[in-house]
Design a protein around this motif. Structure first.
Motif, PDB file in Angstrom:
ATOM      1  N   ALA A   1       0.830  -1.208   0.000  1.00 51.27           N
ATOM      2  CA  ALA A   1       0.000   0.000   0.000  1.00 51.27           C
ATOM      3  C   ALA A   1       0.862   1.255   0.000  1.00 51.27           C
ATOM      4  N   GLN A   2       1.967   1.235   0.734  1.00 52.13           N
ATOM      5  CA  GLN A   2       2.887   2.378   0.751  1.00 52.13           C
ATOM      6  C   GLN A   2       3.498   2.589  -0.638  1.00 52.13           C
ATOM      7  N   GLN A   3       3.922   1.499  -1.289  1.00 47.50           N
ATOM      8  CA  GLN A   3       4.453   1.600  -2.664  1.00 47.50           C
ATOM      9  C   GLN A   3       3.396   2.189  -3.593  1.00 47.50           C
ATOM     10  N   THR A   4       2.158   1.751  -3.406  1.00 47.15           N
ATOM     11  CA  THR A   4       1.050   2.227  -4.242  1.00 47.15           C
ATOM     12  C   THR A   4       0.890   3.740  -4.078  1.00 47.15           C
ATOM     13  N   ARG A   5       0.921   4.214  -2.839  1.00 47.33           N
ATOM     14  CA  ARG A   5       0.821   5.662  -2.575  1.00 47.33           C
ATOM     15  C   ARG A   5       1.985   6.418  -3.192  1.00 47.33           C
ATOM     16  N   GLU A   6       3.193   5.896  -3.010  1.00 47.00           N
ATOM     17  CA  GLU A   6       4.384   6.574  -3.547  1.00 47.00           C
ATOM     18  C   GLU A   6       4.351   6.656  -5.071  1.00 47.00           C
ATOM     19  N   LEU A   7       3.943   5.584  -5.721  1.00 44.13           N
ATOM     20  CA  LEU A   7       3.857   5.601  -7.190  1.00 44.13           C
ATOM     21  C   LEU A   7       2.761   6.553  -7.668  1.00 44.13           C
ATOM     22  N   ALA A   8       1.646   6.599  -6.961  1.00 42.76           N
ATOM     23  CA  ALA A   8       0.575   7.532  -7.332  1.00 42.76           C
ATOM     24  C   ALA A   8       1.055   8.973  -7.193  1.00 42.76           C
ATOM     25  N   ASP A   9       1.790   9.255  -6.115  1.00 44.06           N
ATOM     26  CA  ASP A   9       2.331  10.606  -5.915  1.00 44.06           C
ATOM     27  C   ASP A   9       3.352  10.967  -6.989  1.00 44.06           C
ATOM     28  N   ALA A  10       4.157   9.978  -7.404  1.00 44.81           N
ATOM     29  CA  ALA A  10       5.207  10.229  -8.405  1.00 44.81           C
ATOM     30  C   ALA A  10       4.652  10.316  -9.825  1.00 44.81           C
ATOM     31  N   HIS A  11       3.433   9.834 -10.047  1.00 45.81           N
ATOM     32  CA  HIS A  11       2.813   9.830 -11.382  1.00 45.81           C
ATOM     33  C   HIS A  11       1.393  10.402 -11.279  1.00 45.81           C
ATOM     34  N   PRO A  12       1.261  11.701 -11.000  1.00 49.59           N
ATOM     35  CA  PRO A  12      -0.071  12.267 -10.749  1.00 49.59           C
ATOM     36  C   PRO A  12      -1.016  12.250 -11.945  1.00 49.59           C
TER      37      PRO A  12
END
Length: 185
Positions: free
Chosen positions: A92-103
């Motif tokens: 879930a943390q990876q998912t959040r980080e990737l979403a933040d990095a690819h808005p």
């Protein structure tokens, strides 16, 4: 005498409720998991998301126990992918980080893998990147980051799923919801 510690796990069932022959309602899933000896069983929506507690430590053993119980109850194979709550919290943390990095992404699918891929398999999956999106593999999760304009309705427009082995996918919203609900994330 020391008591064995109970661990929270999440299981994700693959290829259920996809037609008339592979029906497995969440109430039945909960019953089968409880009957297999697991405690604190909860389900989320009717797509095969299960939370439970166990003293067992082997993920592979838990998967075998569940798959055997599902086969006995349903009469068809139900590939099952298990994560500890801590492992899933990291996904879930990876998912959040990737979403933040690819808005600007249009869709974010998370493929939950039964087994980690080899470095060569990771390279093959990540090489699928094109104008429709890209794949990012981390441990037992592969993230499909799809750009606006990808083929709407296609869950695997990059044709990467066949390279992942036994896997099931959920969208990023389901991953976040389950982590908040079941992993205190």
């Amino acid at each position: 005498m020391q008591t064995e510690r109970v661990t929270t796990y999440l299981a994700f069932l693959r290829a259920i409720n996809l037609g008339a022959k592979r029906v497995f309602p969440k109430g039945d899933i909960r019953r089968v998991v409880e009957d297999a000896g697991f405690e604190g069983v909860e389900t989320h929506i009717n797509t095969g998301n299960v939370r439970f507690e166990s003293r067992m430590r082997s993920r592979e053993r838990i998967e075998r126990v569940l798959e055997k119980a599902f086969m006995a109850d349903r009469g068809f194979e139900v590939p099952t992918i298990v994560y500890s709550a801590a492992e899933f919290r990291a996904v879930a943390q990876q998912t959040r980080e990737l979403a933040d990095a690819h808005p600007g992404i249009a869709r974010h699918y998370v493929y939950l893998l039964k087994d980690e891929l080899t470095p060569g398999q990771v390279a093959d999956v990540e090489a699928r990147a094109d104008g429709r999106g890209r794949m990012v593999v981390s441990g037992r999760a592969a993230h499909g980051l799809l750009e606006p304009g990808y083929q709407e309705g296609a869950v695997d427009p990059l044709s990467a799923a066949k390279l992942l082995g036994v896997a099931t996918n959920r969208n990023a919203n389901v991953i976040r919801t389950l982590a908040e609900k079941w992993c205190d994330a």
